[in-house]
Scaffold this motif. Structure first.
Motif, PDB file in Angstrom:
ATOM      1  N   THR A 163      -9.827 -30.352  82.551  1.00 33.33           N
ATOM      2  CA  THR A 163      -8.297 -29.595  82.823  1.00 33.33           C
ATOM      3  C   THR A 163      -8.314 -28.604  81.980  1.00 33.33           C
ATOM      4  O   THR A 163      -9.053 -28.333  80.851  1.00 33.33           O
ATOM      5  CB  THR A 163      -7.389 -30.563  82.442  1.00 33.33           C
ATOM      6  N   PRO A 164      -7.528 -27.465  82.307  1.00 34.84           N
ATOM      7  CA  PRO A 164      -7.312 -26.270  81.206  1.00 34.84           C
ATOM      8  C   PRO A 164      -6.997 -26.648  79.873  1.00 34.84           C
ATOM      9  O   PRO A 164      -6.344 -27.674  79.716  1.00 34.84           O
ATOM     10  CB  PRO A 164      -6.320 -25.620  81.655  1.00 34.84           C
ATOM     11  N   SER A 165      -7.623 -25.896  79.043  1.00 35.07           N
ATOM     12  CA  SER A 165      -7.236 -26.174  77.609  1.00 35.07           C
ATOM     13  C   SER A 165      -6.674 -25.152  76.857  1.00 35.07           C
ATOM     14  O   SER A 165      -6.741 -23.887  77.374  1.00 35.07           O
ATOM     15  CB  SER A 165      -8.639 -26.745  76.673  1.00 35.07           C
ATOM     16  N   PHE A 166      -6.055 -25.364  75.651  1.00 40.73           N
ATOM     17  CA  PHE A 166      -5.334 -24.257  74.916  1.00 40.73           C
ATOM     18  C   PHE A 166      -5.849 -24.356  73.323  1.00 40.73           C
ATOM     19  O   PHE A 166      -6.173 -25.653  73.062  1.00 40.73           O
ATOM     20  CB  PHE A 166      -3.631 -24.405  75.086  1.00 40.73           C
ATOM     21  N   THR A 167      -5.840 -23.265  72.913  1.00 37.95           N
ATOM     22  CA  THR A 167      -6.188 -23.426  71.409  1.00 37.95           C
ATOM     23  C   THR A 167      -5.142 -23.099  70.417  1.00 37.95           C
ATOM     24  O   THR A 167      -4.245 -22.173  70.803  1.00 37.95           O
ATOM     25  CB  THR A 167      -7.296 -22.425  70.848  1.00 37.95           C
ATOM     26  N   PHE A 168      -4.709 -23.801  69.488  1.00 36.32           N
ATOM     27  CA  PHE A 168      -3.659 -23.719  68.710  1.00 36.32           C
ATOM     28  C   PHE A 168      -3.872 -23.939  67.208  1.00 36.32           C
ATOM     29  O   PHE A 168      -4.547 -24.981  67.052  1.00 36.32           O
ATOM     30  CB  PHE A 168      -2.192 -24.395  69.055  1.00 36.32           C
ATOM     31  N   GLY A 169      -3.778 -23.007  66.307  1.00 37.96           N
ATOM     32  CA  GLY A 169      -4.272 -23.277  64.957  1.00 37.96           C
ATOM     33  C   GLY A 169      -5.811 -23.697  64.990  1.00 37.96           C
ATOM     34  O   GLY A 169      -5.862 -24.272  64.124  1.00 37.96           O
ATOM     35  N   GLY A 170      -6.693 -23.051  65.760  1.00 37.96           N
ATOM     36  CA  GLY A 170      -7.971 -23.580  65.465  1.00 37.96           C
ATOM     37  C   GLY A 170      -8.379 -25.098  66.316  1.00 37.96           C
ATOM     38  O   GLY A 170      -9.547 -25.167  66.377  1.00 37.96           O
ATOM     39  N   ALA A 171      -7.272 -25.608  66.658  1.00 37.87           N
ATOM     40  CA  ALA A 171      -7.536 -26.922  67.448  1.00 37.87           C
ATOM     41  C   ALA A 171      -7.569 -26.661  68.857  1.00 37.87           C
ATOM     42  O   ALA A 171      -6.514 -25.896  69.411  1.00 37.87           O
ATOM     43  CB  ALA A 171      -6.584 -28.081  66.987  1.00 37.87           C
ATOM     44  N   VAL A 172      -8.187 -27.642  69.745  1.00 40.38           N
ATOM     45  CA  VAL A 172      -8.236 -27.341  71.107  1.00 40.38           C
ATOM     46  C   VAL A 172      -7.520 -28.590  71.669  1.00 40.38           C
ATOM     47  O   VAL A 172      -7.791 -29.744  71.130  1.00 40.38           O
ATOM     48  CB  VAL A 172      -9.726 -27.104  71.556  1.00 40.38           C
ATOM     49  N   GLY A 173      -6.629 -28.373  72.582  1.00 32.64           N
ATOM     50  CA  GLY A 173      -6.011 -29.297  73.188  1.00 32.64           C
ATOM     51  C   GLY A 173      -5.820 -29.132  74.866  1.00 32.64           C
ATOM     52  O   GLY A 173      -5.979 -28.290  75.209  1.00 32.64           O
ATOM     53  N   ASN A 174      -5.449 -30.056  75.361  1.00 34.07           N
ATOM     54  CA  ASN A 174      -5.179 -30.296  76.924  1.00 34.07           C
ATOM     55  C   ASN A 174      -4.017 -30.591  77.307  1.00 34.07           C
ATOM     56  O   ASN A 174      -3.322 -31.479  76.626  1.00 34.07           O
ATOM     57  CB  ASN A 174      -6.143 -31.002  77.620  1.00 34.07           C
ATOM     58  N   VAL A 175      -3.036 -29.760  78.207  1.00 28.73           N
ATOM     59  CA  VAL A 175      -1.660 -30.250  78.510  1.00 28.73           C
ATOM     60  C   VAL A 175      -1.771 -31.638  79.347  1.00 28.73           C
ATOM     61  O   VAL A 175      -0.799 -32.446  79.283  1.00 28.73           O
ATOM     62  CB  VAL A 175      -1.297 -29.073  79.330  1.00 28.73           C
ATOM     63  N   VAL A 176      -2.853 -31.710  80.326  1.00 30.61           N
ATOM     64  CA  VAL A 176      -3.060 -32.966  80.910  1.00 30.61           C
ATOM     65  C   VAL A 176      -4.301 -33.222  80.915  1.00 30.61           C
ATOM     66  O   VAL A 176      -5.229 -32.542  80.503  1.00 30.61           O
ATOM     67  CB  VAL A 176      -2.661 -32.832  82.481  1.00 30.61           C
ATOM     68  N   THR A 177      -4.635 -34.478  80.957  1.00 31.11           N
ATOM     69  CA  THR A 177      -5.765 -35.242  80.765  1.00 31.11           C
ATOM     70  C   THR A 177      -6.165 -36.039  82.034  1.00 31.11           C
ATOM     71  O   THR A 177      -5.414 -36.824  82.447  1.00 31.11           O
ATOM     72  CB  THR A 177      -5.784 -36.264  79.747  1.00 31.11           C
ATOM     73  N   SER A 178      -7.342 -35.851  82.704  1.00 31.02           N
ATOM     74  CA  SER A 178      -7.713 -36.440  83.993  1.00 31.02           C
ATOM     75  C   SER A 178      -8.944 -37.209  83.657  1.00 31.02           C
ATOM     76  O   SER A 178      -9.837 -36.695  83.295  1.00 31.02           O
ATOM     77  CB  SER A 178      -7.978 -35.645  84.987  1.00 31.02           C
ATOM     78  N   VAL A 179      -9.075 -38.606  83.595  1.00 32.31           N
ATOM     79  CA  VAL A 179     -10.156 -39.535  83.582  1.00 32.31           C
ATOM     80  C   VAL A 179     -10.501 -40.606  84.670  1.00 32.31           C
ATOM     81  O   VAL A 179      -9.487 -40.670  85.232  1.00 32.31           O
ATOM     82  CB  VAL A 179      -9.960 -40.356  82.313  1.00 32.31           C
ATOM     83  N   VAL A 180     -11.695 -40.489  84.938  1.00 32.91           N
ATOM     84  CA  VAL A 180     -12.173 -41.411  85.768  1.00 32.91           C
ATOM     85  C   VAL A 180     -12.886 -42.800  85.051  1.00 32.91           C
ATOM     86  O   VAL A 180     -13.808 -42.533  84.235  1.00 32.91           O
ATOM     87  CB  VAL A 180     -13.257 -40.777  86.768  1.00 32.91           C
TER      88      VAL A 180
END
Ligand SMILES: C[S@@+](CC[C@H](N)C(=O)[O-])C[C@H]1O[C@@H](n2cnc3c(N)ncnc32)[C@H](O)[C@@H]1O
Length: 221
Positions: free
Chosen positions: A200-217
């Motif tokens: 899913t699309p990720s964003f970087t904030f203050g050097g940390a990478v995060g995702n707005v949504v998480t899709s797992v199988v």
């Protein structure tokens, strides 16, 4: 694996049936008045990403395999899947108004989908549904996690009931905006193992990478 217990989310009205009944009552009215199908949670891109991923699993998922969408809301995920050729589709929601809306949309779109009113936290409701090759959830585990009374126990009941719904060789696809991949894996680890992560699309904030949504199988253990 991190041994720290999962921190429960703060409860919210989104964890109550009353909230969803009221909101689907408005959505039905909007649909009747303006043909607006209402909200697709986490936007249409998330939905499309999951459908494209399912389509690539031809070796594991056939178009006539039984597929269930948990907490289907307006049913737009299933409508899109029906358009892609999947033919054995069931949607359940504990809100009768959601099911009414989903039925009206599928009738107007001329696609065949079975809808049922069922509470995922009610064992007898779940048992009556049978078992499925693909169990899909987008936003429903999140809503259950916001339950005002003892969300931890509700999450446990949900996890056991999803385990019952999934066929031995089935796949459980879960999309969340409230839990990270690590938290989901930890919460489900007793009954499920991680099969794959749908990027899913990720964003970087203050050097940390995060995702707005998480899709797992997940697969059954
Ligand atoms: C955030 S909405 C997601 C709707 C839809 N899956 C989507 O992606 O657009 C959560 C849905 O879960 C349903 N829901 C919440 N708790 C449920 C339960 N215990 N059993 C069945 N449905 C439930 C709500 O009625 C609502 O339709």
């Amino acid at each position: 694996m991190d041994e720290k217990p999962i921190e429960e989310l703060e409860s919210s009205e989104l964890g109550t049936k009353e909230y969803w009944e009221k909101s689907y009552e408005t959505e039905i009215q909007n649909y009747r008045d303006h043909g607006d199908v209402g909200e697709v949670w986490f936007d249409e891109d998330s939905q499309l990403r999951i459908i494209r991923w399912i389509e690539k699993q031809e070796a594991l998922i056939c178009q006539d395999d039984p597929i269930i969408d948990l907490g289907c809301g307006n049913g737009m995920m299933l409508v899109e899947m029906a358009r892609e050729g999947y033919s054995n589709l069931t949607g359940i929601d504990y809100s009768p108004k959601a099911v009414e809306l989903a039925q009206a949309i599928s009738k107007d779109q001329d696609v065949h989908i079975t809808y049922k009113v069922a509470d995922l936290l009610d064992k007898s409701n779940v048992t009556s549904l049978g078992t499925f090759k693909v169990v899909h959830d987008k936003g429903t585990y999140d809503a259950i996690s916001l339950h005002p009374e003892d969300s931890k126990s509700m999450r446990q009941i949900y996890i056991c009931n999803v385990h019952q719904l999934l066929q031995t060789d089935g796949l459980f696809i879960l999309t969340s905006c409230n839990w990270t991949q690590m938290e989901l894996v930890k919460s489900f680890e007793e009954h499920f193992s991680l099969h794959q992560v749908i990027p899913t699309p990720s964003f970087t904030f203050g050097g940390a990478v995060g995702n707005v949504v998480t899709s797992v199988v997940f697969k059954k253990k």
